[in-house]
Design a protein around this motif. Structure first.
Motif, short mmCIF file in Angstrom:
data_model
loop_
_atom_site.label_atom_id
_atom_site.label_comp_id
_atom_site.label_asym_id
_atom_site.label_seq_id
_atom_site.Cartn_x
_atom_site.Cartn_y
_atom_site.Cartn_z
N THR A 147 0.83 -1.21 0.00
CA THR A 147 0.00 0.00 0.00
C THR A 147 0.86 1.25 0.00
N GLY A 313 -1.93 1.81 12.75
CA GLY A 313 -2.84 2.41 11.80
C GLY A 313 -2.67 3.92 11.71
N ASN A 604 -8.65 8.35 11.41
CA ASN A 604 -7.76 7.27 11.85
C ASN A 604 -7.49 7.37 13.34
N ALA A 635 -6.38 -6.27 11.14
CA ALA A 635 -7.49 -5.76 10.32
C ALA A 635 -7.69 -4.26 10.54
N SER A 636 -7.62 -3.81 11.79
CA SER A 636 -7.82 -2.38 12.05
C SER A 636 -6.67 -1.56 11.46
N ALA A 639 -7.12 -1.33 7.75
CA ALA A 639 -8.28 -0.50 7.43
C ALA A 639 -7.92 0.98 7.48
N PHE A 640 -7.13 1.38 8.48
CA PHE A 640 -6.77 2.78 8.60
C PHE A 640 -5.73 3.17 7.54
N LEU A 642 -5.54 1.81 4.52
CA LEU A 642 -6.30 1.91 3.27
C LEU A 642 -7.16 3.17 3.25
N ASN A 643 -7.62 3.60 4.43
CA ASN A 643 -8.36 4.85 4.50
C ASN A 643 -7.48 6.01 4.05
#
Length: 672
Positions: A147, A313, A604, A635-636, A639-640, A642-643
């Motif tokens: 990413t 994150g 975030n 996962a968290s 997720a952050f 990717l946010n």
């Protein structure tokens, strides 16, 4: 996970001489950088790549070891799992190594807390749990690296557009030379479909250039003799010969890359806050784990508390968001010189605008030629052009340009005299000519009334041998996008103020046309500076937009200084942000990007706190096992990250098309 990268040699480090830096240095410059955890030196571990065979092998080994441990494939020792120990030593090596280095530097990081959890789980015989946690960490680091690598690639994509070889006209012939051999002043031939390697001026040819990667302009821009071109633009139709004015890192391309590099090296306050918060979360998790064990004596719940905290994150997502914001702004044609300026731009509540060159083009143009009865327009224009031939005044130059555009032959004056603030006295073949304002005419015995300007244009009076021939209306044209840009800023709740050195009548005309309600005119540079200081002193977050040398002090004093790309070098150096395409709507879009960046970062922050506090509570009460805790952690975090990745510029680099102007450009006065 700690996103650390090998910065290598940056463009700013490689290049020394601003006038001789080869274009290839811009093309081959390594755009590195990444998050630092409480320190500013370069990191050694690089994740700016995909999955290599070592990482893949390590992940496969840990997965096989976990499967063997689950099915009890081979367990020669009753107390210790041999396969589990081998899997942890090989698979967990990079995690343990980084944790040890952090420990020596007295830095609390997620690698250190995860190492504690892995070792603690293994110590109580939970080898399967330890291996799965290790596997989650390794896979998450690879996904995180991919990413973040996408963010680097989105920026490095700009570099691929500069040509490696260029055609240069030297000693009367065209030679193909390496881009590294280019010098300022070279005349470069760019064929249809070719990429322009320098910033410069067209000396011959006619074509259309795709400048979307530089200025964000979605439509091709017509280029003819005298037109400016940017490195990285694509010549679409005819052949062009271009005189190089800026090469290497001095080009618009180079400045975009430098801005991104600087953003990656700099640490915005919100990024330092993210690193501090990440450290505090780890300390809190260890404290909560200790308290959990003292109260419950449940080692599994204790380990779960340590595992569940996912502070990475915000620690990794924050610099990625800033990088994405800088990159997206660059694609819009706005160079932001660091993450701190992007963050500050997102807080701006007041925008101060200069007039000439910012809201207007800064190029006076003839709007009307108005002869007196019995005088032709050609006679009036010829007399004015003769008198203005030797003038350096902008109004005089605009009259000359207009006369020549109509094919008029301009005669050389036999004598020329200029009186500042009044006008010109010249002798032509047909008699003595006076050109200037009404006061100049009265000084020379003409009964000229103090006439008003035509609309909002300045009136230049012309007389010959004591007879008034008429007047010429000259005005600076308002930028067609300025009204839309100001309306958009006001719709965002941003206060807009016009500060100008021009007279009040001119400023009021501009203000009425553009919908500006706060106008201050007749200001000297030091007075503009004091106005900015007063606004900042009132607690306003101020962005100053200007283009001239006189704007430089105010640009430097504002929270965010914004220079127009057509402005002076002094203004651009004093500013924190440069608009390459001179489009104020791009500035508005950049403000939106900055606000969105801040919003994502705080999303975030809030999300991390909620997930971690909820996870710690569930784990402490034994409702969350180590495996589920590890899954929530990974996962968290992703997720952050990717946010934050939503801010990264699209691969095409194309900006959204700008609607055509719906209002006719207005005119404003320019005082002689």
């Amino acid at each position: 996970m700690n996103t650390q990268n090998d910065r290598g040699g940056t463009l700013a480090d490689q290049a020394q001489d601003r006038t001789t830096v080869p274009a290839a240095e811009v093309r081959h410059a390594h755009v590195g950088g990444g998050r630092q955890e409480g320190h500013d030196h370069d990191e050694e571990h690089s994740q700016d790549h995909g999955l290599d065979w070592i990482e893949g092998g390590r992940i496969a080994l840990v997965a096989l070891a976990a499967a063997a441990e689950w099915f009890q494939v081979w367990n020669p020792l009753s107390q210790v799992s041999v396969i589990g120990v081998i899997g942890l030593l090989v698979g967990g090596y990079p995690i343990f190594k980084e944790a040890f280095e952090n420990l020596l530097e007295r830095r609390m990081t997620m690698e250190l807390s995860m190492t504690i959890a892995i070792v603690a789980a293994a110590a109580i015989g939970e080898f399967f749990t330890s291996l799965v946690i290790t596997l989650f960490v390794l896979v998450a680091e690879v996904l995180e690296g991919l990413t973040v690598g996408r963010g680097r690639k989105a920026i490095r994509d700009l570099l691929e557009f500069l040509p490696r070889e260029v055609a240069v006209r030297r000693t009367g012939s065209i030679q193909t030379v390496s881009a590294e051999e280019l010098s300022v002043g070279d005349v470069i031939l760019v064929s249809p479909g070719g990429r322009i390697p320098v910033d410069g001026v067209v000396v011959s040819g006619h074509s259309f250039a795709d400048e979307s990667r530089i200025t964000g302009e979605s439509l091709p821009v017509e280029k003819g003799e005298g037109a400016r071109v940017f490195a990285g633009a694509i010549n679409q139709s005819g052949a062009l010969e271009i005189r190089a004015e800026r090469i290497g890192r001095d080009t618009s391309y180079g400045k975009i890359i430098e801005a991104v590099e600087r953003a990656e090296r700099s640490r915005a306050p919100v990024q330092r806050l993210a690193d501090q918060l990440a450290g505090y979360l780890v300390y809190f998790a260890l404290g909560a784990a200790a308290l959990t064990y003292l109260i419950t004596r449940d080692i599994r719940a204790t380990i779960s508390v340590v595992i569940v905290v996912g502070a990475c994150g915000i620690a990794a997502g924050t610099p990625l968001a800033i990088l994405g914001g800088i990159g997206r702004s660059a694609r819009l044609g706005a160079i932001i010189k660091g993450g701190v300026h992007l963050e500050m731009l997102g807080k701006v509540d007041t925008v101060v605008l200069d007039k000439t060159g910012t809201l207007t083009f800064g190029r006076p143009e003839v709007q009307a030629v108005i002869p007196e009865p019995g005088v032709t327009a050609e006679e009036l224009l010829d007399a004015a052009a003769t008198a203005e031939l030797r003038s350096e005044h902008p109004l005089g130059k605009s009259i000359l340009v207009h006369a020549r555009s109509l094919g008029r032959t301009v005669q050389e004056p036999q004598s020329f005299e200029y009186t500042p603030g009044r006008g010109i006295s010249a002798r032509g073949a047909d008699g003595n000519i006076l050109v200037g304002n009404w006061a100049w005419m009265r000084d020379n015995g003409l009964a000229a009334p103090e006439a008003g300007a035509q609309g909002a244009a300045s009136e230049v009076l012309v007389a010959r041998d004591g007879r008034l021939l008429g007047s010429i209306a000259v005005a600076d044209t308002v930028r067609p996008e300025a009204k839309r840009a100001i309306a958009a800023l006001q719709a965002m709740g941003i206060r807009t103020i016009l500060l100008t050195g021009d007279n009040h009548a001119v400023a009021s005309a501009v203000g009425r046309e553009l919908g500006l309600r706060e106008i201050e005119a007749g200001l000297l540079p030091e007075e503009k500076l004091s106005r900015i200081q007063a606004l900042v002193g009132q607690g306003r977050v101020v962005a100053m937009v200007g283009d001239g040398v006189n704007d430089a002090p105010a640009l430097a004093e504002a929270n965010v200084g914004v220079a127009m790309g057509s402005g002076t070098d002094v203004a651009q150096e004093s500013a924190d942000m440069v608009l390459l395409g001179n489009d104020l709507e791009r500035f508005v879009e950049t403000v939106r990007v900055a606000r969105r960046t801040r919003g994502i970062i705080w999303q975030n922050f809030a999300g991390t706190l909620v997930v971690d506090l909820l996870g710690i509570g569930l784990a402490a009460f034994g409702l969350l096992g180590p495996l589920l805790a590890a899954f929530i952690h990974v996962a968290s975090e992703l997720a952050f990250i990717l946010n934050s990745a939503r801010l990264l510029p699209q691969a095409s680099g194309k900006a959204l098309p700008v609607p055509a102007p719906t209002v006719a450009p207005g005119v404003v006065t320019a005082s002689r």
